[in-house]
Write a protein that holds these residues in place. Structure first.
Motif, mmCIF file in Angstrom:
data_model
loop_
_atom_site.group_PDB
_atom_site.id
_atom_site.type_symbol
_atom_site.label_atom_id
_atom_site.label_comp_id
_atom_site.label_asym_id
_atom_site.label_seq_id
_atom_site.Cartn_x
_atom_site.Cartn_y
_atom_site.Cartn_z
ATOM 1 N N UNK A 219 0.811 -1.227 -0.037
ATOM 2 C CA UNK A 219 -0.055 -0.102 0.072
ATOM 3 C C UNK A 219 1.105 1.224 -0.142
ATOM 4 N N UNK A 220 0.399 2.229 -0.846
ATOM 5 C CA UNK A 220 1.064 3.555 -0.854
ATOM 6 C C UNK A 220 0.152 4.438 0.137
ATOM 7 N N UNK A 221 0.662 4.899 1.121
ATOM 8 C CA UNK A 221 -0.417 5.728 2.140
ATOM 9 C C UNK A 221 0.179 7.182 2.128
ATOM 10 N N UNK A 233 2.420 16.383 6.933
ATOM 11 C CA UNK A 233 2.234 15.320 5.944
ATOM 12 C C UNK A 233 3.283 14.528 5.438
ATOM 13 N N UNK A 234 3.014 13.155 5.267
ATOM 14 C CA UNK A 234 4.336 12.394 4.716
ATOM 15 C C UNK A 234 3.462 11.197 4.055
ATOM 16 N N UNK A 235 4.455 10.915 2.992
ATOM 17 C CA UNK A 235 4.060 9.450 2.263
ATOM 18 C C UNK A 235 4.940 8.244 2.576
ATOM 19 N N UNK A 236 4.126 7.236 2.535
ATOM 20 C CA UNK A 236 4.863 5.823 2.854
ATOM 21 C C UNK A 236 4.656 4.860 1.916
ATOM 22 N N UNK A 237 5.442 3.714 1.979
ATOM 23 C CA UNK A 237 5.024 2.462 1.259
ATOM 24 C C UNK A 237 5.059 1.286 2.226
ATOM 25 N N UNK A 250 8.179 10.885 -0.460
ATOM 26 C CA UNK A 250 8.679 12.364 -0.436
ATOM 27 C C UNK A 250 8.931 12.746 0.813
ATOM 28 N N UNK A 251 9.774 13.987 0.943
ATOM 29 C CA UNK A 251 10.172 14.458 2.337
ATOM 30 C C UNK A 251 8.855 14.862 2.892
ATOM 31 N N UNK A 370 9.681 1.593 -8.537
ATOM 32 C CA UNK A 370 8.794 0.895 -8.717
ATOM 33 C C UNK A 370 7.479 1.019 -7.451
ATOM 34 N N UNK A 371 7.753 2.270 -6.908
ATOM 35 C CA UNK A 371 6.844 2.510 -5.594
ATOM 36 C C UNK A 371 5.583 2.738 -6.094
#
Length: 473
Positions: A219-221, A233-237, A250-251, A370-371
């Protein structure tokens, strides 16, 4: 379960309006990373969070000692929102807030500092009170354990906004150490961004409770911690579930657009409608911790943006001439707010949050490799309980799964900090927000002609870059 490196892990989520603290220990006779919250010792029944307010003797002659948290709420002159002064990058925004708000903010200790104390001093004073409260609680809980608390190793995990500057982080560390958290050599301190803590909480909760939160490998969250002062705000896999491993895209980013933005707009509206009659009321009547504002907090959470509902807030105002009956009911003593009023209060901060989410999502989705693309948004923090904010984010991102956990929204960050300190979750990789490197000193070959030696045997002529800032396409 990982091998514990510390006997006790303490999480501290120091917030603009309220703070949360908790701990976990190998002495609890259950999994090491299951947290227990710590309330202020004087508060009965226990509360999930403690108000981030202070009352000083020098500003309150009737006090015999400084007050903090819940007891400070009953004192006339209280200092609040002082966390916002720590980051110089927010200085322009803060000055704008103060310039427009001196009528309602300054006299009530909002965005002001106590006499003779700097912002770092004030934060250190509050953290020192938290530290004393933590120790009192731990001493009570571990009096009869096999190992003495005095010889136990403790790791303190503090959460901070991900967009804080390097200087703000250094100021925070200085305040933490001054407050006494590193007074013992056997203890350790770490800083963790609020968004990182939130995703760690979500991961550990999903694993422990068989999918309470709908997250899975791959999941990309996008995590949005909607707090009192700032939105982080931040993004994770999510890379693995056993063991728990995640990658950061992203930072982190963020803005000064938390729930205090709505409070600010509300105070401005009250001043515009009622003038000095409102602004001259004492702190305990209309201050942030007053019953009047607590009633407004309930209205904030309940407001959905739909329909034409009317909201009433009890407030006794003595005036010689009647106010507009659409604003105030003199017979019942209630301030009246329409749905249109509330919409105007919410729109500036909600619009900013949606724009920040859009911007960060574009950056995360444009990362090479490939994220997977972001498909889910996780909302945490007190402001995330706003039904209007939830509905606006859902409307702005119709293809996204919006994930909330109303039961743990207030404490998700501190619980995530404890899980991180316990070593339950691993960050595998992240994109650097800046370049990291060091200058090198080269020895000049003495066999060269003197004209080529530049007058010195040593030359500072290059920088060795270890990490390069992430570049977006």
């Amino acid at each position: 379960m990982p091998t514990p490196k510390y006997d006790i892990v303490v999480g501290v989520d120091f917030g603009t309006t309220a703070s949360a603290i908790g701990y976990s220990s190998i002495f609890l006779g259950r999994p090491y990373y299951h947290p227990k919250l710590i309330s202020q010792s004087c508060e009965k029944p226990p509360s999930k969070k403690i108000p981030s307010v202070l009352a000083y003797i020098q500003d309150n002659p009737n006090l015999q000692e400084n007050k903090w948290g819940f007891p400070a709420q009953k004192v006339p002159n209280v200092i609040s929102w002082f966390k916002l002064f720590l980051d110089d990058d927010l200085e322009i925004e803060i000055k704008g807030w103060k310039a427009e708000a001196m009528g309602w903010a300054g006299p009530r200790g909002i965005m002001s500092l106590p006499t003779g104390r700097s912002s770092i001093d004030t934060i250190s004073d509050y953290l020192g009170a938290l530290q004393a409260n933590i120790w009192d609680h731990l001493k009570e809980k571990f009096t009869n354990t096999e190992k003495s608390l005095e010889t136990s190793t403790i790791k303190f995990c503090f959460t901070i906004p991900g967009h804080w500057s390097k200087e703000a982080r250094q100021h925070m560390l200085f305040a933490i150490e001054t407050a006494g958290f590193r007074s013992r050599k056997c203890d350790d301190i770490c800083l963790l961004t609020e968004a990182d803590a939130a995703i760690i909480f979500a991961l550990s909760t999903s694993q422990d409770n068989a999918g309470t939160l709908p997250l899975k490998t791959g999941d990309g969250v996008l995590v949005c911690d909607c707090g009192g002062g700032t939105v982080d705000i931040a993004s994770f896999v999510i890379s693995k579930y056993n063991p728990l491993v995640y990658d950061k895209l992203a930072p982190g980013s963020g803005k000064l657009c938390g729930s205090t933005s709505v409070d600010r707009e509300f105070y401005k509206l009250m001043e515009k409608r009622f003038g000095d009659v409102f602004s001259s009321l004492p702190w305990y009547v209309i201050g942030l911790t007053s019953e009047f504002m607590q009633d407004f907090m309930k209205v904030k959470c309940a407001f959905t943006g739909h329909g034409n509902a009317i909201f009433q807030l009890p407030l006794e105002i003595k005036v010689s001439q009647p106010f507009n009956p659409e604003w105030y009911d003199q017979n019942t003593g209630h301030v009246i707010l329409s749905s249109a009023d509330l919409l105007k209060l919410f729109q500036p901060s909600v619009r900013t949050i949606v724009n920040c989410l859009n911007s960060h999502m574009s950056e995360a989705n444009s990362m090479k490799g490939e994220a997977p693309a972001i498909k889910k948004i996780l909302l945490v923090g007190g402001f995330s309980l706003s039904r209007f904010l939830q509905s606006e984010i859902t409307r702005a991102f119709p293809d996204m799964a919006i994930i909330t956990d109303r039961q743990n929204a207030l404490t998700a960050v501190v619980q995530g900090a404890i899980a991180w300190g316990s070593g339950k979750v691993e960050l595998r990789s992240m994109r650097s927000p800046c370049h990291f490197g060091f200058s090198t000193v080269n020895l000049v070959d003495s066999s060269l002609p003197r004209s080529l030696r530049l007058g010195s045997t040593f030359q500072n002529d290059s920088i060795n870059w270890l990490v390069k800032k992430v570049a977006f396409p």
